[in-house]
Design an enzyme around this catalytic site. Structure first.
Site, mmCIF file in Angstrom:
data_model
loop_
_atom_site.group_PDB
_atom_site.id
_atom_site.type_symbol
_atom_site.label_atom_id
_atom_site.label_comp_id
_atom_site.label_asym_id
_atom_site.label_seq_id
_atom_site.Cartn_x
_atom_site.Cartn_y
_atom_site.Cartn_z
ATOM 1 N N CYS A 1 0.812 -1.233 0.000
ATOM 2 C CA CYS A 1 0.000 0.000 0.000
ATOM 3 C C CYS A 1 0.841 1.278 0.000
ATOM 4 C CB CYS A 1 -0.971 0.011 1.183
ATOM 5 S SG CYS A 1 -2.146 -1.350 1.132
ATOM 6 N N HIS B 1 -3.819 7.105 3.701
ATOM 7 C CA HIS B 1 -4.177 5.857 3.021
ATOM 8 C C HIS B 1 -5.590 5.481 3.442
ATOM 9 C CE1 HIS B 1 -4.054 1.930 1.373
ATOM 10 N NE2 HIS B 1 -3.975 1.307 2.528
ATOM 11 N N ASN C 1 -10.201 0.090 -0.046
ATOM 12 C CA ASN C 1 -8.737 0.148 -0.004
ATOM 13 C C ASN C 1 -8.183 -0.189 -1.393
ATOM 14 O OD1 ASN C 1 -6.008 -0.308 0.415
ATOM 15 N ND2 ASN C 1 -6.288 -1.494 2.286
#
Ligand code: UT7
Length: 328
Positions: free
Chosen positions: A115, A255, A285
């Protein structure tokens, strides 16, 4: 605070058109819209169609960023791509995107940092620019997480979506650009978020298809705790390196994994939620695409204005984490 040498000359993103809602998951799995919204903040996510490859989505985001920068692809001398979901294991996604956009004068490679990959790529590109290795860089985060998501596993299936984001980094006016950054990782915690099968230790086999080890596995609660701890710490350290406190931040763009992680991170650095950009409700996500996509949406919606101090903060598999402070 150092004068920012490099600024964002262009920014672009791409999301596939197909949407999977919480109501769709209610029909597929033992879950509920209420559970998903309350535990994650997610309402829907975009899922790649047949034509939406990881490199293809990266190409679209890249062309949009290059168009804004007014730069033909042949003027790029560096391409860094971040992805946990490459179209194929060789060559790199960066090389595939290089070919798709015709950036024939660039050096292209991937960074592997899950990520946080786009933030890692940004810091690597900035360092190479500062070292005189390149003058104009394209940094891409592109993900087709639906390809590695186990849609029979309710603890992960509802979390992820597909998207891409890209930025062109080049010499700026000395006022706007990256002010500080902080990166960190801890490889001892890898088993808490990983894909066990499909690599050189467990190459593709009939067994692999049956045991689902090809898919992403996550110990959600442990990852949650580490994310809260690490993102708060990274945000604090990047702010300290920039000589700033939380109250100097005009917009936090974290994030987008879980609204509760975002709220805890903002609280750790004393940033109220009205100065936090959130789009996890609409995209879930999207791993390395998450922050450039959020930045692009923040700008389009008017939340991100020139001159603002922006804090980016991220966490993911590895574990890897980090933060960047910039003046937009
Ligand atoms: O991108 C960076 C990496 N990823 C993250 O940052 C994600 C970090 N983790 C999380 O966001 C959260 O841990 C999750 C959203 C994954 C899970 O939320 P949680 O509050 O930590 O739930 P949990 O894993 O502790 O599970 C609580 C209960 C369990 O049932 P029991 O054992 O209490 O009966 C789960 O089986 O919720 C159950 N559960 C679900 N129930 C309905 C787990 N997933 C679901 C689901 N629908 N989709």
């Amino acid at each position: 605070m150092k004068a920012p040498a490099f600024a964002f000359a262009g920014l672009g993103s791409y999301v596939p058109s197909r949407v999977l809602t919480n109501a769709d998951f209610e029909k597929m799995l033992d879950t509920s819209d209420t559970w998903i919204r309350e535990r994650t903040g997610i309402r829907e996510r975009h899922i790649a169609g047949d034509g939406d490859t990881t490199s293809g989505m990266g190409k679209e985001a890249s062309l949009r960023a290059l168009a804004e920068a007014g730069l033909p692809p042949t003027e790029l001398d560096l391409i860094v791509a971040a992805t946990a979901t490459p179209d194929r294991l060789l060559p790199s996604t960066a090389c595939d995107i290089q070919a798709l956009i015709g950036a024939k004068n660039a050096v292209a490679f991937d960074v592997g940092a899950a990520c946080p990959g786009w933030i890692y790529g940004l810091v690597v590109a900035e360092s190479m620019l500062a070292a005189g290795q390149a003058r104009r860089a394209l940094v891409i985060g592109t993900e087709r997480l639906s390809a590695i998501t186990d849609y029979t596993d309710r603890s992960t299936a509802v979390l992820f979506g597909d998207a891409a984001g890209a930025v062109v980094l080049a010499a700026g006016d000395g006022r706007r650009g990256i002010l500080s950054s902080y990166l960190k990782s801890d490889g001892t915690l890898a088993e808490l978020l990983h894909r066990p099968g499909g690599g050189a230790v467990h190459p593709p086999s009939e067994e692999l298809l049956k045991d689902h080890s090809y898919y992403l596995k996550m110990a959600g609660r442990e990852v949650f705790k580490a994310a809260v701890r690490s993102m708060g710490d990274a945000a604090q350290r990047a702010l300290e390196k920039a000589g700033l406190a939380g109250d100097a931040v005009d917009l936090l763009v974290p994030h987008q994994a879980n609204i509760r992680i975002i709220e805890a991170t903002a609280s750790h650095v004393n940033i109220p939620m009205d100065r936090v950009f959130v789009n996890v409700d609409r995209y879930g996500n999207t791993s390395s695409a998450s922050i450039p996509l959020a930045l692009d949406e923040a700008r389009t919606s008017g939340r991100l204005q020139p001159g603002m101090v922006v804090l980016l903060v991220t966490f993911g598999a590895g574990f890897t984490w980090g933060a960047v402070v910039l003046r937009w």
